[in-house]
Design a protein around this motif. Structure first.
Motif, PDB file in Angstrom:
ATOM      1  N   THR A   1       6.232 -14.276  -4.226  1.00  0.00           N
ATOM      2  CA  THR A   1       5.080 -13.872  -3.414  1.00  0.00           C
ATOM      3  C   THR A   1       5.121 -12.378  -3.148  1.00  0.00           C
ATOM      4  O   THR A   1       5.245 -11.923  -2.024  1.00  0.00           O
ATOM      5  N   THR A   2       5.020 -11.603  -4.211  1.00  0.00           N
ATOM      6  CA  THR A   2       5.005 -10.140  -4.057  1.00  0.00           C
ATOM      7  C   THR A   2       3.587  -9.669  -3.897  1.00  0.00           C
ATOM      8  O   THR A   2       2.623 -10.397  -4.139  1.00  0.00           O
ATOM      9  N   ALA A   3       3.487  -8.404  -3.496  1.00  0.00           N
ATOM     10  CA  ALA A   3       2.173  -7.810  -3.258  1.00  0.00           C
ATOM     11  C   ALA A   3       1.733  -6.950  -4.429  1.00  0.00           C
ATOM     12  O   ALA A   3       0.951  -6.045  -4.283  1.00  0.00           O
ATOM     13  N   HIS A   4       2.270  -7.206  -5.622  1.00  0.00           N
ATOM     14  CA  HIS A   4       1.929  -6.374  -6.775  1.00  0.00           C
ATOM     15  C   HIS A   4       0.438  -6.442  -7.061  1.00  0.00           C
ATOM     16  O   HIS A   4      -0.138  -7.516  -7.201  1.00  0.00           O
ATOM     17  N   GLY A   5      -0.199  -5.271  -7.134  1.00  0.00           N
ATOM     18  CA  GLY A   5      -1.610  -5.210  -7.454  1.00  0.00           C
ATOM     19  C   GLY A   5      -2.520  -5.482  -6.293  1.00  0.00           C
ATOM     20  O   GLY A   5      -3.725  -5.531  -6.459  1.00  0.00           O
ATOM     21  N   ALA A   6      -1.988  -5.679  -5.115  1.00  0.00           N
ATOM     22  CA  ALA A   6      -2.821  -5.955  -3.953  1.00  0.00           C
ATOM     23  C   ALA A   6      -2.995  -4.713  -3.134  1.00  0.00           C
ATOM     24  O   ALA A   6      -2.184  -3.813  -3.157  1.00  0.00           O
ATOM     25  N   ALA A   7      -4.084  -4.681  -2.372  1.00  0.00           N
ATOM     26  CA  ALA A   7      -4.327  -3.569  -1.462  1.00  0.00           C
ATOM     27  C   ALA A   7      -3.741  -3.907  -0.119  1.00  0.00           C
ATOM     28  O   ALA A   7      -3.530  -5.069   0.211  1.00  0.00           O
ATOM     29  N   PRO A   8      -3.451  -2.898   0.702  1.00  0.00           N
ATOM     30  CA  PRO A   8      -2.899  -3.162   2.021  1.00  0.00           C
ATOM     31  C   PRO A   8      -3.788  -4.083   2.824  1.00  0.00           C
ATOM     32  O   PRO A   8      -5.009  -3.990   2.785  1.00  0.00           O
ATOM     33  N   GLY A   9      -3.161  -4.979   3.569  1.00  0.00           N
ATOM     34  CA  GLY A   9      -3.936  -5.921   4.373  1.00  0.00           C
ATOM     35  C   GLY A   9      -4.666  -5.248   5.489  1.00  0.00           C
ATOM     36  O   GLY A   9      -5.708  -5.700   5.914  1.00  0.00           O
TER      37      GLY A   9
ATOM     38  N   HIS B   1       0.288  -0.625  16.198  1.00  0.00           N
ATOM     39  CA  HIS B   1       1.504  -1.423  15.985  1.00  0.00           C
ATOM     40  C   HIS B   1       1.213  -2.923  16.107  1.00  0.00           C
ATOM     41  O   HIS B   1       1.808  -3.731  15.370  1.00  0.00           O
ATOM     42  N   TYR B   2       0.323  -3.268  17.010  1.00  0.00           N
ATOM     43  CA  TYR B   2      -0.010  -4.683  17.173  1.00  0.00           C
ATOM     44  C   TYR B   2      -0.698  -5.222  15.923  1.00  0.00           C
ATOM     45  O   TYR B   2      -0.427  -6.349  15.466  1.00  0.00           O
ATOM     46  N   HIS B   3      -1.584  -4.417  15.330  1.00  0.00           N
ATOM     47  CA  HIS B   3      -2.250  -4.836  14.101  1.00  0.00           C
ATOM     48  C   HIS B   3      -1.252  -5.001  12.961  1.00  0.00           C
ATOM     49  O   HIS B   3      -1.380  -5.911  12.132  1.00  0.00           O
ATOM     50  N   HIS B   4      -0.241  -4.134  12.916  1.00  0.00           N
ATOM     51  CA  HIS B   4       0.795  -4.297  11.900  1.00  0.00           C
ATOM     52  C   HIS B   4       1.549  -5.615  12.106  1.00  0.00           C
ATOM     53  O   HIS B   4       1.890  -6.295  11.128  1.00  0.00           O
ATOM     54  N   TYR B   5       1.792  -5.953  13.343  1.00  0.00           N
ATOM     55  CA  TYR B   5       2.486  -7.215  13.644  1.00  0.00           C
ATOM     56  C   TYR B   5       1.627  -8.402  13.203  1.00  0.00           C
ATOM     57  O   TYR B   5       2.128  -9.354  12.591  1.00  0.00           O
TER      58      TYR B   5
ATOM     59  N   PRO C   1       9.400  15.166  -1.671  1.00  0.00           N
ATOM     60  CA  PRO C   1       8.366  14.268  -2.209  1.00  0.00           C
ATOM     61  C   PRO C   1       8.892  12.869  -2.486  1.00  0.00           C
ATOM     62  O   PRO C   1       8.160  11.886  -2.316  1.00  0.00           O
ATOM     63  N   GLN C   2      10.141  12.753  -2.898  1.00  0.00           N
ATOM     64  CA  GLN C   2      10.704  11.429  -3.148  1.00  0.00           C
ATOM     65  C   GLN C   2      10.812  10.620  -1.854  1.00  0.00           C
ATOM     66  O   GLN C   2      10.541   9.412  -1.838  1.00  0.00           O
ATOM     67  N   GLU C   3      11.160  11.276  -0.760  1.00  0.00           N
ATOM     68  CA  GLU C   3      11.208  10.586   0.533  1.00  0.00           C
ATOM     69  C   GLU C   3       9.809  10.165   0.963  1.00  0.00           C
ATOM     70  O   GLU C   3       9.629   9.083   1.544  1.00  0.00           O
ATOM     71  N   LEU C   4       8.818  11.009   0.693  1.00  0.00           N
ATOM     72  CA  LEU C   4       7.434  10.639   0.998  1.00  0.00           C
ATOM     73  C   LEU C   4       7.021   9.418   0.184  1.00  0.00           C
ATOM     74  O   LEU C   4       6.401   8.488   0.721  1.00  0.00           O
ATOM     75  N   LEU C   5       7.352   9.425  -1.116  1.00  0.00           N
ATOM     76  CA  LEU C   5       7.001   8.289  -1.965  1.00  0.00           C
ATOM     77  C   LEU C   5       7.676   7.012  -1.480  1.00  0.00           C
ATOM     78  O   LEU C   5       7.045   5.947  -1.442  1.00  0.00           O
ATOM     79  N   THR C   6       8.935   7.104  -1.093  1.00  0.00           N
ATOM     80  CA  THR C   6       9.645   5.939  -0.571  1.00  0.00           C
ATOM     81  C   THR C   6       8.965   5.395   0.679  1.00  0.00           C
ATOM     82  O   THR C   6       8.797   4.179   0.841  1.00  0.00           O
ATOM     83  N   GLU C   7       8.544   6.305   1.561  1.00  0.00           N
ATOM     84  CA  GLU C   7       7.862   5.876   2.784  1.00  0.00           C
ATOM     85  C   GLU C   7       6.528   5.214   2.466  1.00  0.00           C
ATOM     86  O   GLU C   7       6.175   4.175   3.040  1.00  0.00           O
ATOM     87  N   LEU C   8       5.756   5.804   1.535  1.00  0.00           N
ATOM     88  CA  LEU C   8       4.454   5.240   1.169  1.00  0.00           C
ATOM     89  C   LEU C   8       4.617   3.846   0.566  1.00  0.00           C
ATOM     90  O   LEU C   8       3.858   2.929   0.887  1.00  0.00           O
ATOM     91  N   GLU C   9       5.602   3.689  -0.322  1.00  0.00           N
ATOM     92  CA  GLU C   9       5.820   2.390  -0.948  1.00  0.00           C
ATOM     93  C   GLU C   9       6.280   1.356   0.073  1.00  0.00           C
ATOM     94  O   GLU C   9       5.888   0.186   0.007  1.00  0.00           O
ATOM     95  N   GLN C  10       7.087   1.797   1.024  1.00  0.00           N
ATOM     96  CA  GLN C  10       7.555   0.869   2.060  1.00  0.00           C
ATOM     97  C   GLN C  10       6.386   0.423   2.944  1.00  0.00           C
ATOM     98  O   GLN C  10       6.256  -0.769   3.259  1.00  0.00           O
ATOM     99  N   GLN C  11       5.544   1.373   3.332  1.00  0.00           N
ATOM    100  CA  GLN C  11       4.372   1.017   4.133  1.00  0.00           C
ATOM    101  C   GLN C  11       3.464   0.064   3.371  1.00  0.00           C
ATOM    102  O   GLN C  11       2.912  -0.877   3.932  1.00  0.00           O
ATOM    103  N   TYR C  12       3.319   0.338   2.086  1.00  0.00           N
ATOM    104  CA  TYR C  12       2.463  -0.518   1.271  1.00  0.00           C
ATOM    105  C   TYR C  12       2.991  -1.946   1.208  1.00  0.00           C
ATOM    106  O   TYR C  12       2.246  -2.918   1.367  1.00  0.00           O
ATOM    107  N   ARG C  13       4.298  -2.065   0.987  1.00  0.00           N
ATOM    108  CA  ARG C  13       4.894  -3.401   0.921  1.00  0.00           C
ATOM    109  C   ARG C  13       4.777  -4.128   2.259  1.00  0.00           C
ATOM    110  O   ARG C  13       4.562  -5.342   2.302  1.00  0.00           O
TER     111      ARG C  13
END
Length: 714
Positions: A705-713, A679-683, A420-432
């Motif tokens: 310029t952090t994304a704190h409190g923002a939703a994914p673009g 992948h193109y949309h992520h770019y 679960p910790q690896e999942l959380l790390t992945e989710l947070e990375q995707q979010y950032r």
């Protein structure tokens, strides 16, 4: 975790709500239609059996009476046709649908005494026969499987979804189980559950059962001499099917409001026992928990491709729930469950076009909440975890996880645990990676940038520039207005489909008012006028925001302003290419759908489909080649995607080899079409982030310029 169970304070003899008059009327109506169906069904079977017997008897009599070769040749087809006709009634009478039980585990009373006591108490309160067996199943449902006959009340089985247990506290779990048992709590409602089972059985028989194409006729159709007999038998059976399907349509139309009322009545029972507050919270958490659980299930095959597995799927589910709560500003309660607030639900824009007049088998959550709120039942709610009712919850969760893998994704070789910790790390990375700076308050989320005009590069006067700030340009309310615009566009497409007859609806609701289908065109004109006004506002606001940032950049130098302009233009350039790519991808997917959806055609007849696929693939290949030549973009792709893309661009643009389909090549095309646009949309999102970070730095120098409190673009 404690397993001690303390019953909620509940009146000794609670007054359960009586079934609504509409429920009783619909129950009588559906029962009458089902009785008529089975009467016609039996008469048709008897008629077919009689016709088959008549053919067999006539054939035998003809052969024995004339004793000639010609008579025997004539009699034999009659006997065979009669046998085929007799085969249909025998399959109808003895054919049954077997419910799959691949993913369930029987719970023992000795291992889970608190759970069995909990269910027994609820069964007594709801005046329902206590389930004979309790099973654990993977998902979000709680289902009571009644005995097959109204004359035999014992033998009911209760299935409890562990995903549901993972999403609720004990008071909310009490509500969901009470409403489940409520389906069989009163005689009329119990009859409704039995009628629902018959409704499903009829549907299976008419639309999913293979009895209409039984073995005997299928074999006969394969032989030249027996083919005419098979066609005759199939034609007679098809006539039966047509008539019975017409009767089923009457049953289904009457069953929809019945099913709806039964669900509302079950909610009323659950609410009367658990209280209005627990009932509303249970409905909300079940909806959020279900969405998160679906995400976890979707993750399983993706991890399996990398030889990774969850040891405990439900620990991963809880991790995703916590991540989801954090990103949406939801607090966690004492049981570490998200508190789903009114403000969170109001952030979603609901469609203005509803089809309640057509009926729905399930009422929506909003209507169910309103009923529970109106009931105003006050009960003390147990806030502990629902897992307190189970012995060794972690062991049960791991057992169910292993069952899901063994029967759905069996391991081929070794694998590693994905924690679960690896999942959380992945989710947070995707979010950032996909989130925009919080200072923009989701203004640019999930939408493209607006094209610029020449006026956008005209600097604002100092007095006008001083009137604008980040707070005025990107007010939090603007994000909701933008979401409303996109919702209106979807509603306009729905109204257009109703007006064109693509959606068959006698009536519908628009902005809470009922309208006939003929009004769709007029309402579409009204909605399109609103859309035009909203689009004009958004375009003007986007242009103003850019001019403000551009003007501030000019104060720092022409080079700074030009850099900001190029960042914006770069986003626009790739947005245009992405739109072309998406259009071409949808054409290819539509083409492959037509190709593999066509049945009963020869390769010669299928060749035009392949010609179209090759032509569309060639255009897609040209667009993909342009992206591939951009080193920055190609290097941002995952190694596996780069490898597949390189192999795809090198292989010939042909999907037939000597008249044989190249399935592997078509599969590769489909994989590329699905993966590259994402992948193109992520770019493009990263390009948008670069522009927004530069604009924010101009407004507030030195701001993080952090994304704190923002939703994914995206």
């Amino acid at each position: 975790m404690s397993n001690s169970y303390q019953a909620n304070p509940t009146p000794a003899d609670p007054v359960l709500p009586s079934p609504a008059p509409l429920l009783q009327r619909q129950l009588l109506k559906v029962t009458s239609f089902i009785a008529l169906f089975f009467l016609v069904y039996v008469l048709l079977l008897l008629g077919m059996a009689g016709l088959g017997a008549a053919f067999i008897t006539g054939g035998i009599m003809l052969a024995t009476a004339m004793h000639r070769v010609l008579a025997i040749i004539t009699a034999l087809p009659m006997v065979l046709l009669g046998a085929m006709l007799l085969a249909f009634p025998s399959r109808f009478v003895f054919g049954r649908k077997k419910r799959p039980y691949a993913y369930r585990a029987l719970l023992q009373r000795s291992e889970h005494p608190q759970l069995f006591a909990f269910v027994a108490q609820l069964a007594a309160i709801t005046r329902t026969t206590c389930p004979e067996k309790i099973f654990a199943v993977p998902g979000m449902q709680a289902t009571l499987l009644p005995p097959g006959s109204l004359l035999r009340l014992a033998g009911a089985r209760l299935e409890i979804g562990l995903g549901l247990v993972n999403s609720l506290n004990r008071g909310e779990f009490r509500m969901m189980l009470a409403r489940t048992l409520g389906h069989c709590s009163q005689r009329s409602v119990q009859l409704g559950s039995f009628i629902g089972a018959q409704h499903q059985r009829i549907y299976y028989m008419l639309y999913e059962s293979g009895t209409w194409h039984n073995h005997l006729v299928s074999r006969a159709m394969q032989h030249l001499l027996l083919h005419p007999l098979g066609r005759i038998a199939t034609g007679i059976a098809g006539g039966m099917q047509f008539l019975l399907r017409k009767l089923y349509q009457l049953i289904h139309q009457a069953y929809i409001p019945l099913s709806r009322e039964m669900e509302l009545h079950a909610d009323a029972i659950g609410c009367s026992i658990a209280g209005s507050e627990a009932a509303i919270s249970a409905l909300r958490r079940a909806e959020v928990g279900g969405a998160c659980f679906e995400h976890c299930l979707h993750k399983l095959p993706l991890l399996a491709e990398k030889q990774l597995r969850f040891r405990n799927l439900y620990a991963a589910h809880r991790t995703y729930l916590h991540h989801y709560a954090l990103q949406n500003g939801l607090a966690l309660d004492a049981a570490r469950l998200p508190v789903v607030t009114d403000a969170y639900l109001e952030s979603f824009i609901k469609s203005q076009v509803q089809f309640r007049q057509q009926g729905a088998a399930q009422p929506d959550r909003e209507e169910r909440e309103q009923r529970c709120q109106a009931a105003a039942v006050v009960q003390e709610t147990a806030t502990g975890s629902a897992w307190e009712l189970f012995h060794n919850p972690a062991g049960l969760q791991e057992t169910m996880t292993a069952m899901i893998y063994d029967r759905g994704l069996p391991a081929h070789g070794s694998y590693h645990w994905y924690t679960p910790q690896e999942l959380l790390t992945e989710l947070e990375q995707q979010y950032r990676q996909l989130a925009f700076p919080g200072a923009f308050h989701q203004y640019y989320d999930n939408r493209p940038f607006t094209a610029l005009t020449a006026a956008c590069q005209q600097p604002l006067a100092e007095a006008e520039l001083s009137r604008h700030s980040m707070a005025s340009l990107y007010a939090p309310a603007y994000a909701r207005q933008i979401r409303q615009l996109f919702r209106n566009r979807q509603d306009a497409a729905t109204l257009q489909a109703i007006a064109a007859g693509e959606i068959r609806a006698g009536a519908f609701e628009f902005r809470g008012q009922p309208y006939p289908a003929a009004s769709a065109g007029h309402l579409l004109d009204i909605l399109q006028a609103d859309i035009a006004q909203q689009e004009a506002w958004l375009e003007a606001q986007d242009h103003l925001a850019f001019r403000v940032h551009y003007s501030r950049a000019l104060h720092q130098g022409r080079g700074q302003a030009e850099d900001l302009l190029q960042k914006y233009r770069r986003v626009l350039q790739h947005q245009e290419k992405a739109q072309l790519l998406e259009t071409q991808v949808s054409r290819i997917i539509h083409c492959t759908g037509d190709l593999f959806g066509a049945t009963g055609i020869t390769m010669e007849q299928a060749r035009p489909y392949f010609d179209i696929l090759e032509a569309e693939s060639a255009r897609f290949r040209q667009l993909l080649q342009e992206l591939w030549q951009n080193p920055e973009l190609a290097n941002a792709w995952e190694p596996e995607l780069r490898q597949k893309t390189g192999r795809f661009l090198q292989q010939p643009a042909s999907y037939l080899d000597s008249g044989i389909p190249l399935v592997t090549a078509i599969q590769l095309l489909h994989e590329i079409c699905v993966t590259v646009p994402e992948h193109y949309h992520h770019y493009i999102t990263r390009l948008q982030q670069q522009y927004l970070a530069a604009a924010l730095a101009l407004e507030v120098p030195g701001l993080q310029t952090t994304a704190h409190g923002a939703a994914p673009g995206r």
